[in-house]
Each structure stands twice: as C-alpha cells, then as structure tokens.
Design a protein around this motif. Sequence first.
Motif, PDB file in Angstrom:
ATOM      1  N   PHE A  15       0.848  -1.190   0.000  1.00 11.78           N
ATOM      2  CA  PHE A  15       0.000   0.000   0.000  1.00 11.78           C
ATOM      3  C   PHE A  15       0.884   1.242   0.000  1.00 11.78           C
ATOM      4  O   PHE A  15       1.932   1.268   0.645  1.00 11.78           O
ATOM      5  CB  PHE A  15      -0.892   0.055   1.253  1.00 11.78           C
ATOM      6  CG  PHE A  15      -1.714  -1.172   1.497  1.00 11.78           C
ATOM      7  CD1 PHE A  15      -2.999  -1.273   0.983  1.00 11.78           C
ATOM      8  CD2 PHE A  15      -1.199  -2.220   2.243  1.00 11.78           C
ATOM      9  CE1 PHE A  15      -3.761  -2.407   1.219  1.00 11.78           C
ATOM     10  CE2 PHE A  15      -1.957  -3.353   2.487  1.00 11.78           C
ATOM     11  CZ  PHE A  15      -3.252  -3.442   1.972  1.00 11.78           C
ATOM     12  N   ALA A  16       0.429   2.284  -0.696  1.00 10.63           N
ATOM     13  CA  ALA A  16       1.109   3.578  -0.646  1.00 10.63           C
ATOM     14  C   ALA A  16       0.087   4.678  -0.882  1.00 10.63           C
ATOM     15  O   ALA A  16      -0.840   4.522  -1.683  1.00 10.63           O
ATOM     16  CB  ALA A  16       2.218   3.660  -1.686  1.00 10.63           C
ATOM     17  N   PHE A  17       0.255   5.797  -0.176  1.00 15.83           N
ATOM     18  CA  PHE A  17      -0.618   6.967  -0.325  1.00 15.83           C
ATOM     19  C   PHE A  17       0.256   8.196  -0.215  1.00 15.83           C
ATOM     20  O   PHE A  17       0.865   8.440   0.832  1.00 15.83           O
ATOM     21  CB  PHE A  17      -1.708   6.960   0.750  1.00 15.83           C
ATOM     22  CG  PHE A  17      -2.638   8.147   0.677  1.00 15.83           C
ATOM     23  CD1 PHE A  17      -3.655   8.191  -0.261  1.00 15.83           C
ATOM     24  CD2 PHE A  17      -2.474   9.223   1.544  1.00 15.83           C
ATOM     25  CE1 PHE A  17      -4.507   9.280  -0.331  1.00 15.83           C
ATOM     26  CE2 PHE A  17      -3.323  10.317   1.488  1.00 15.83           C
ATOM     27  CZ  PHE A  17      -4.349  10.343   0.539  1.00 15.83           C
ATOM     28  N   ASN A  18       0.331   8.998  -1.279  1.00 12.81           N
ATOM     29  CA  ASN A  18       1.293  10.096  -1.353  1.00 12.81           C
ATOM     30  C   ASN A  18       0.622  11.463  -1.238  1.00 12.81           C
ATOM     31  O   ASN A  18      -0.447  11.696  -1.811  1.00 12.81           O
ATOM     32  CB  ASN A  18       2.066  10.033  -2.669  1.00 12.81           C
ATOM     33  CG  ASN A  18       3.042   8.879  -2.709  1.00 12.81           C
ATOM     34  OD1 ASN A  18       3.514   8.413  -1.672  1.00 12.81           O
ATOM     35  ND2 ASN A  18       3.363   8.407  -3.902  1.00 12.81           N
ATOM     36  N   GLN A  19       1.271  12.350  -0.514  1.00 16.42           N
ATOM     37  CA  GLN A  19       0.917  13.760  -0.417  1.00 16.42           C
ATOM     38  C   GLN A  19       2.195  14.591  -0.543  1.00 16.42           C
ATOM     39  O   GLN A  19       3.279  14.136  -0.155  1.00 16.42           O
ATOM     40  CB  GLN A  19       0.247  14.070   0.911  1.00 16.42           C
ATOM     41  CG  GLN A  19      -1.187  13.563   1.014  1.00 16.42           C
ATOM     42  CD  GLN A  19      -2.101  14.182  -0.020  1.00 16.42           C
ATOM     43  OE1 GLN A  19      -2.530  13.490  -0.945  1.00 16.42           O
ATOM     44  NE2 GLN A  19      -2.373  15.471   0.102  1.00 16.42           N
ATOM     45  N   ASN A  20       2.080  15.816  -1.037  1.00 14.96           N
ATOM     46  CA  ASN A  20       3.257  16.651  -1.219  1.00 14.96           C
ATOM     47  C   ASN A  20       3.639  17.396   0.054  1.00 14.96           C
ATOM     48  O   ASN A  20       4.775  17.876   0.180  1.00 14.96           O
ATOM     49  CB  ASN A  20       3.054  17.655  -2.354  1.00 14.96           C
ATOM     50  CG  ASN A  20       1.748  18.424  -2.241  1.00 14.96           C
ATOM     51  OD1 ASN A  20       0.703  17.833  -2.519  1.00 14.96           O
ATOM     52  ND2 ASN A  20       1.784  19.681  -1.840  1.00 14.96           N
ATOM     53  N   GLU A  21       2.708  17.480   1.044  1.00 16.75           N
ATOM     54  CA  GLU A  21       3.022  18.155   2.296  1.00 16.75           C
ATOM     55  C   GLU A  21       1.916  17.885   3.311  1.00 16.75           C
ATOM     56  O   GLU A  21       0.831  17.407   2.972  1.00 16.75           O
ATOM     57  CB  GLU A  21       3.164  19.664   2.090  1.00 16.75           C
ATOM     58  CG  GLU A  21       1.885  20.328   1.605  1.00 16.75           C
ATOM     59  CD  GLU A  21       2.041  21.816   1.369  1.00 16.75           C
ATOM     60  OE1 GLU A  21       3.174  22.320   1.509  1.00 16.75           O
ATOM     61  OE2 GLU A  21       1.043  22.465   1.032  1.00 16.75           O
ATOM     62  N   LEU A  67      -2.731  15.908  -4.737  1.00 14.49           N
ATOM     63  CA  LEU A  67      -1.280  15.782  -4.837  1.00 14.49           C
ATOM     64  C   LEU A  67      -0.747  16.689  -5.931  1.00 14.49           C
ATOM     65  O   LEU A  67      -1.235  16.660  -7.067  1.00 14.49           O
ATOM     66  CB  LEU A  67      -0.914  14.321  -5.148  1.00 14.49           C
ATOM     67  CG  LEU A  67       0.567  14.005  -5.334  1.00 14.49           C
ATOM     68  CD1 LEU A  67       1.303  14.065  -4.010  1.00 14.49           C
ATOM     69  CD2 LEU A  67       0.748  12.646  -5.985  1.00 14.49           C
ATOM     70  N   THR A  68       0.256  17.488  -5.615  1.00 15.92           N
ATOM     71  CA  THR A  68       0.869  18.367  -6.616  1.00 15.92           C
ATOM     72  C   THR A  68       2.303  17.972  -6.947  1.00 15.92           C
ATOM     73  O   THR A  68       2.926  18.591  -7.807  1.00 15.92           O
ATOM     74  CB  THR A  68       0.848  19.835  -6.128  1.00 15.92           C
ATOM     75  OG1 THR A  68       1.571  19.937  -4.893  1.00 15.92           O
ATOM     76  CG2 THR A  68      -0.582  20.316  -5.917  1.00 15.92           C
ATOM     77  N   THR A  69       2.848  16.966  -6.261  1.00 19.78           N
ATOM     78  CA  THR A  69       4.196  16.499  -6.578  1.00 19.78           C
ATOM     79  C   THR A  69       4.210  15.897  -7.980  1.00 19.78           C
ATOM     80  O   THR A  69       3.419  15.003  -8.277  1.00 19.78           O
ATOM     81  CB  THR A  69       4.647  15.443  -5.565  1.00 19.78           C
ATOM     82  OG1 THR A  69       4.542  15.970  -4.246  1.00 19.78           O
ATOM     83  CG2 THR A  69       6.082  15.019  -5.829  1.00 19.78           C
ATOM     84  N   PRO A  70       5.098  16.351  -8.866  1.00 18.53           N
ATOM     85  CA  PRO A  70       5.112  15.805 -10.237  1.00 18.53           C
ATOM     86  C   PRO A  70       5.754  14.423 -10.301  1.00 18.53           C
ATOM     87  O   PRO A  70       6.513  14.019  -9.409  1.00 18.53           O
ATOM     88  CB  PRO A  70       5.952  16.832 -11.009  1.00 18.53           C
ATOM     89  CG  PRO A  70       6.874  17.407  -9.966  1.00 18.53           C
ATOM     90  CD  PRO A  70       6.083  17.429  -8.680  1.00 18.53           C
ATOM     91  N   GLN A  84      -3.070  11.193  -9.917  1.00 23.98           N
ATOM     92  CA  GLN A  84      -3.798  12.407  -9.563  1.00 23.98           C
ATOM     93  C   GLN A  84      -4.198  13.174 -10.809  1.00 23.98           C
ATOM     94  O   GLN A  84      -3.358  13.532 -11.644  1.00 23.98           O
ATOM     95  CB  GLN A  84      -2.930  13.299  -8.679  1.00 23.98           C
ATOM     96  CG  GLN A  84      -3.589  14.607  -8.269  1.00 23.98           C
ATOM     97  CD  GLN A  84      -4.704  14.405  -7.276  1.00 23.98           C
ATOM     98  OE1 GLN A  84      -4.477  13.964  -6.173  1.00 23.98           O
ATOM     99  NE2 GLN A  84      -5.928  14.738  -7.678  1.00 23.98           N
ATOM    100  N   PHE A  85      -5.504  13.443 -10.968  1.00 25.31           N
ATOM    101  CA  PHE A  85      -5.991  14.349 -12.010  1.00 25.31           C
ATOM    102  C   PHE A  85      -6.308  15.685 -11.368  1.00 25.31           C
ATOM    103  O   PHE A  85      -7.003  15.750 -10.353  1.00 25.31           O
ATOM    104  CB  PHE A  85      -7.235  13.791 -12.685  1.00 25.31           C
ATOM    105  CG  PHE A  85      -7.900  14.785 -13.615  1.00 25.31           C
ATOM    106  CD1 PHE A  85      -7.349  15.037 -14.859  1.00 25.31           C
ATOM    107  CD2 PHE A  85      -9.043  15.477 -13.215  1.00 25.31           C
ATOM    108  CE1 PHE A  85      -7.939  15.971 -15.705  1.00 25.31           C
ATOM    109  CE2 PHE A  85      -9.634  16.400 -14.051  1.00 25.31           C
ATOM    110  CZ  PHE A  85      -9.087  16.655 -15.310  1.00 25.31           C
TER     111      PHE A  85
END
Length: 420
Positions: free
Chosen positions: A156-162, A170-173, A203-204
Amino acid sequence: MKLIKISILTFFILFFTNIHAQLKIDAEVRPRFEYRHGFKTLFPDDADPAAFVSQRTRLNAGYTMEKLNFYVSMQDVRVWGDVPQLNTTDKNGFSVHQAWGEILFNPDISLKLGRQEIMYDDHRIFGNVGWAQQARSHDAALIKYTKESFKFDLGFAFNQNEEALTGTTLTTPNTYKSIQYVWLHKDWKNFSGSFLFLNNGLQFTDTTNPDNDETRYSQTTGAHLKYKKEKFDLISNLFYQFGSDVNNNDLSAYLLSLETNYKISEQWKATLGGELQSGNDNGAPANGNNDAFTPFYGTNHKFNGLMDYFYVGNHVGNLGLIDLYIKTNIKFNPKSSLNIAAHNFMAAADMPRDNSKQLGTEIDLVYSYNLQKDINIKAGYSHLFASDGMEILKNNSDGNTNNWGWIMVTIKPTLFTTNP
C-alpha cells in the motif's frame, strides 16, 4: 569534541551489537563517464555531443535482531562540477534513498514500513532502476508472508506533497497518488510462477475547477513464468491493463514476452527473445480509448535497448513496441565477461500516414571486470541504426550517427560488520 564523537560512536556500536543482533555498515561510490551522441533520441544537426561524469555515493546501515529488521540508505547524486568550488551550499542531490523498519511477527509474517525499494521477478513492473544514479524507491507499507516455496506480498502507498489542514490533491510531479498491489510467487522443481495485481492511482487536477480533482485508477494484472531444466530456461511475461488513464480514457493494453536462454558452455550463454507492448494507432489515444501499455515502475533500461529510446521517460501512450532480440554472454575468466545484444524495433500500432512500422536496430556491448572483491569496472558502447519510422517517431530526419559510450567504476566496501 573529538572525545565526545568517539564516545557517541562507541555507544552506538555497543548498543546495536548485543548477542542477538547484527549490524552492517557499507558504502558505495559509483562515478560514471558518458558520451552521448544520439542517446534517448536522434541526434540533431548543429549540436554538440554531451559528455559528463555523474556520481552516486551511498552510506548504508542495516540492523537485524530477533523481531526487527532496520535499514537506512543515504545517498548523494551529482554531476562533477555542478557546483562551483568553495561553494557554501550544494545542489539538492542528497536524499534518503531507503529508510524502513520491518517488524517480524513470526517466522512467516512481517510488516515493512517506510521508504523502500520494491522489486519483483525480472523487474518488469516493479524494479529499483539501479542503473539510474538516483534509483527508485517508494514510501509504502508492505505485508509479507513467506512459507517454504510460497510468497505473498500485499503493498500500500498513499502520497501527499506536504502536511495540510484541508484537501488531499497531490501536486508532486512524476509520482502516483496511491497504489495497492498483491504479489504471489510459488516455486516448483523446474518451474516458478508469479501473479501480480496492481491498482494504480494517478492524480488528475482540473486547473479550472478544483472540485473536479480526483484520483483515476488503472489496473494491471498478469503473470511472470519461468521454466528451467539443466542448460535451458524459458521465461515469459503476460500482463493486461484496464481501467482509466489519468486523462480518463478507457484503458485496454497488454504486454507479452517470451525469452529462451541456453547455456552452451560454462563460459557462454545465448538468449533469444521478443516482447510486444501494445500501442495507439498514430501514436496517441483516440475516441476516449488508450491501447498503449505502460510498464509503470519497472527497470525499463534493462529491457528495450540500453540507449533508452523507449519507456524511460518517453514513449508512454505512444505506438507501442515490438522488440525482437538476440543476446550472448561470454565469460572470459572468473573476473571478466562481455554481454552483446542486438535489438530490432518495430511499432506495434499503425504509423501515421501508413508509414513503415520499422523503427531501427540497436547493438549494445557491455564489458565487465572485477578488479577485486569490492571494485568493479564496466564499459559499454551502443549504436542505433535508425529507420524511417524512427525519424517520424522522433521528428528528426537529419540522418546523423547515433551512438553512446560509457565507463563506470563501482566501489562497494563493507565498513563495519558484527557478522563477518
């Protein structure tokens, strides 16, 4: 001050080296010189070739005890000369490549948490991209089950930029928003098989209406199969993708590969194989459909030619690829070997204006020499013979020579261990 530092180091070693624990500290220095004259894309007129030295430096520490595995890998990635001498600050090349802890509930089940490399089978869908100086790692949670010849991983993984107070956009490219996957592997006497299911969320972002921001999911499922008997082995990848791409096109794509290896002698092995990755006619999704396969997090440099013309930051959503290849590995002695590969590339889908699907041929040579236990030297040369289809694909008809050469030294000493 020096005495304090020595005392801290002594305490650290004594604390982590009890009778049931093992500590290993090792390092890596890996400079690589490259000459690029048509690497990754056709060389244009009125341009000079590129030449540079990049370097990866790592310091790794692994700690193992009865109910815990712990690992940290710090790395610095740079190009020689990318900062001036006497500079007070450095470029942002220093990072944590891995930092994870694995809790061992019993001999069969564990939970691995943190930044980690994720690698399966031949690295086709998940790989660490070790050739790239920065390599690839994931911030993930991984449940692992191993029982004799059977393995089961749930990731499992869930990403956020901050950190934030509101919202989860998410805004991390160049990364995914969320993934969930399951991997199963079983070994038999002469056969092994793996099954993978990956739910991949991208992320869209709607620049005109943030209320429309959402995670769009595709699914990749398939198998890696291997048969081995005496001097012969047969390897196949069979994968299918469906769901939606990030632009909400309906996804229907596939990857099929078959490779056979034969050990002619103790010093000589021959390989014959082919791979098909589906693509879009004319090189782009149309009418809300995307038929192009994406090998998301694999070590793509390993597969379709070392010059990285396909699926290494490029060619995604394009014409697909048919790659027919022959390889050989020659061991001159215990310290040195030579790999030779020849690839013939064709588009898997129709070219624009019904042009020929033939893209070109690539020759790769890699020589490896182990100078001593912790020092390896590799040198390589690749040459691409582009066809008209490649010129259309890369929008370049200048007709220049396309080649690439490199030499790399890898120094990997063990600095300290409690289990020599």
